[in-house]
Design an enzyme around this catalytic site. Structure first.
Site, PDB file in Angstrom:
ATOM      1  N   ASN A  18       0.842  -1.197   0.000  1.00 33.46           N
ATOM      2  CA  ASN A  18       0.000   0.000   0.000  1.00 33.46           C
ATOM      3  C   ASN A  18       0.874   1.241   0.000  1.00 33.46           C
ATOM      4  OD1 ASN A  18      -0.233  -1.338   2.803  1.00 33.46           O
ATOM      5  ND2 ASN A  18      -0.941   0.682   3.330  1.00 33.46           N
ATOM      6  N   ASP A  19       0.754   2.147   0.931  1.00 36.46           N
ATOM      7  CA  ASP A  19       1.347   3.485   0.806  1.00 36.46           C
ATOM      8  C   ASP A  19       2.838   3.493   0.434  1.00 36.46           C
ATOM      9  OD1 ASP A  19      -0.964   3.519   2.330  1.00 36.46           O
ATOM     10  OD2 ASP A  19      -0.051   4.501   4.033  1.00 36.46           O
ATOM     11  N   GLU A 207      -4.888  11.132   7.046  1.00 38.12           N
ATOM     12  CA  GLU A 207      -3.711  10.260   7.073  1.00 38.12           C
ATOM     13  C   GLU A 207      -2.636  10.865   6.160  1.00 38.12           C
ATOM     14  OE1 GLU A 207      -5.524   5.847   7.626  1.00 38.12           O
ATOM     15  OE2 GLU A 207      -5.666   6.624   5.609  1.00 38.12           O
TER      16      GLU A 207
HETATM   17  N1  DQQ Z   1      -1.762   3.123   5.743  1.00 40.69           N
HETATM   18  C1  DQQ Z   1      -0.797   2.956   6.794  1.00 40.69           C
HETATM   19  C2  DQQ Z   1      -1.116   4.008   7.794  1.00 40.69           C
HETATM   20  C3  DQQ Z   1      -1.762   5.053   6.962  1.00 40.69           C
HETATM   21  C4  DQQ Z   1      -2.596   4.267   6.021  1.00 40.69           C
HETATM   22  C5  DQQ Z   1      -0.877   1.554   7.310  1.00 40.69           C
HETATM   23  C6  DQQ Z   1      -2.987   5.012   4.773  1.00 40.69           C
HETATM   24  O1  DQQ Z   1       0.061   4.470   8.434  1.00 40.69           O
HETATM   25  O2  DQQ Z   1      -2.499   5.959   7.740  1.00 40.69           O
HETATM   26  O3  DQQ Z   1      -0.528   0.662   6.281  1.00 40.69           O
HETATM   27  O4  DQQ Z   1      -3.259   4.167   3.709  1.00 40.69           O
END
Ligand code: DQQ
Length: 486
Positions: A18-19, A207
């Protein structure tokens, strides 16, 4: 079944991502970290994956940078954060997550942690005194406390953390430190009322905040996290910043597509602000489908999630935020096709015969003429049963991606997503499209971008069609390159 795995966008060799996290240029090379589940192609305890590139195009995968420490403040996840050069010492600041049970309610304790490297970012040692910010500001009842973003002013470190205050609204909390270890809470850098809908609803919790300047203008980017929002989206505010106070001129949506989230920005050695976002899978969430965080198609494919291409952000002379793909991406261009002066008549097909494909770069410049809307279709099947439409509505001043007919797969997310874009009276429409199997990225007139995921069912859904409605338009030129992986 079609192979949907993108060929020239960044994603790990396998499993869930993900991020993007902690992008930094170190000794000339771009280092990219990202949220990663090494266990499989589904959401799970986040680790930090790591890759390096000399040119933003060719990426080499490196060993995991961060993994949870059992019993530590990140035992249940090394969540998102940033990377900085602390006087010659590469340093990561990230959110450590530990699952806690508060009166039968499961949640995550979120604290801020440090790690440093002494071998040019290859391996990371966590600070023994973690967490360096062990709790949210006393007296504030926060919905979340995560995703630190750091910068330095006159030798002093500042940090913003994404949050939301219960009963009030989403907020970005500002901290200060002399040494990255001891932190003092200052105040919210920016917050909004939970009920504000003008010009858009910005949720209850933010976020992955990013804060940087483009000349004299400061830019704050936040991820609007609430499930009630149309999925997740990214908002940005341009404004002024002085004496640790940010005064925004307004707030707007950053990427007008449905599949762009949690971006991270870096300033490279050339002074450019470069930004990447996460594009999650967009299927499995429909009626009767399983959650997009885990579904049988992703399990079978072995991967889930991809990053958008590196985008260069600028402040344009007209005061708007400029967004364009990094010019380094030209290196990916293969065979070139060019067509000029194509008259588009309303409601008829102009399917291109010279080129088809699912890994393409397309630049089209269109004189709007009398048409009320025009654009192009990609991934068209020969009889148009399947297609994805990129459309500019001149009358409404609106650009969108329409994926109502992008796939026969009932689990695929559909709908029309877009936003406002007003072209000048004589300004041609300039569409710059990157098609990479299941990801479509569109840049429009240097000041709007849209990202979406598509999963055509038919293997022959590879055509490109040019469209105009309500009148005639002229495609002044369309350049198309076959693009292969680096
Ligand atoms: N993904 C992370 C967090 C963030 C979120 C956890 C945003 O730190 O807030 O994988 O996609």
């Amino acid at each position: 079944m079609n192979d949907d795995r993108p060929q020239y966008h960044f994603l790990p060799p396998a499993n869930w991502m993900n991020d993007p996290n902690g992008v930094i240029q170190w000794k000339g090379h771009y280092h990219l970290f990202y949220q990663y589940n090494p266990v499989g192609p589904f959401w799970g305890t986040p680790h930090w994956g790591h890759a390096v590139s000399p040119d933003l195009v060719r990426w080499t995968h490196l060993p995991l940078a961060l993994m949870p420490t059992p019993g530590g403040p990140d035992a249940d996840g090394c969540w998102s954060g940033c990377a900085v050069d602390n006087d010659g010492r590469p340093t990561l600041m990230y959110t450590g997550a530990v699952m806690v049970d508060t009166d039968g309610q499961l949640g995550y304790r979120q604290t801020q942690c440090l790690a440093t490297s002494t071998d040019d970012l290859l391996t990371w040692q966590k600070y023994s005194g973690n967490p360096v910010i062990p709790m949210s500001p006393p007296g504030l009842e926060v919905l979340g406390f995560r995703d630190p973003c750091l910068w330095q002013e006159d030798g002093v470190w500042y940090c913003i953390i994404g949050s939301g205050i219960r009963g009030e609204g989403p907020t970005v909390l500002l901290y200060r430190s002399e040494n990255l270890v001891q932190w003092e809470y200052l105040k919210p850098l920016f917050s909004r009322d939970a009920h504000s809908i003008d010009p858009l609803w910005t949720g209850l919790m933010w976020e992955c905040p990013q804060f940087f300047c483009l000349g004299d203008t400061s830019v704050l980017i936040v991820g609007v996290a609430d499930a009630e929002a149309p999925r997740f989206y990214t908002a940005y505010a341009l404004g002024s910043y002085a004496d640790h106070t940010f005064i925004p001129d307004g707030i707007a949506r950053f990427d007008l597509g449905a599949d762009f989230y949690a971006p991270i920005a870096m300033r490279d050695e050339r002074g450019r602000i470069i930004l990447w976002g996460w594009s999650p899978e967009a299927r499995g969430a429909g009626p009767g489908g399983t959650a997009w965080r885990d579904n049988p198609i992703q399990r079978a494919a072995g991967w889930a999630g991809v990053l958008t291409l590196p985008r260069i952000l600028t402040l344009r002379p007209d005061g708007l935020l400029g967004v364009a793909p990094a010019p380094e991406l030209h290196a990916l261009r293969g065979t070139h096709h060019r067509l000029t002066n194509i008259d588009l008549t309303p409601d008829s097909s102009h399917l291109l015969e010279v080129v088809r494909g699912d890994c393409l770069e397309i630049i089209a410049t269109v004189e709007l003429g009398t048409a009320t809307s025009c654009g192009l279709k990609v991934r068209c099947s020969p009889q148009d049963e399947e297609h994805t439409l990129i459309l500019y509505d001149h009358t409404a001043g609106h650009v969108c991606i329409d994926r109502e007919r992008s796939s026969f797969d009932p689990t695929v997310v559909r709908g029309i997503d877009g936003g406002a874009l007003v072209l000048g009276p004589e300004e041609p429409l300039a569409l710059h499209v990157f098609l990479d199997r299941s990801i479509v990225e569109v840049y429009v007139n240097g000041r709007a971008c849209l990202t979406e995921r598509i999963y055509p069912s038919r293997p022959d859904s590879l055509g490109i069609d040019l469209v105009a409605h309500g009148g005639r338009a002229t495609v002044l030129s369309v350049d198309i390159w076959d693009v292969s992986g680096p």
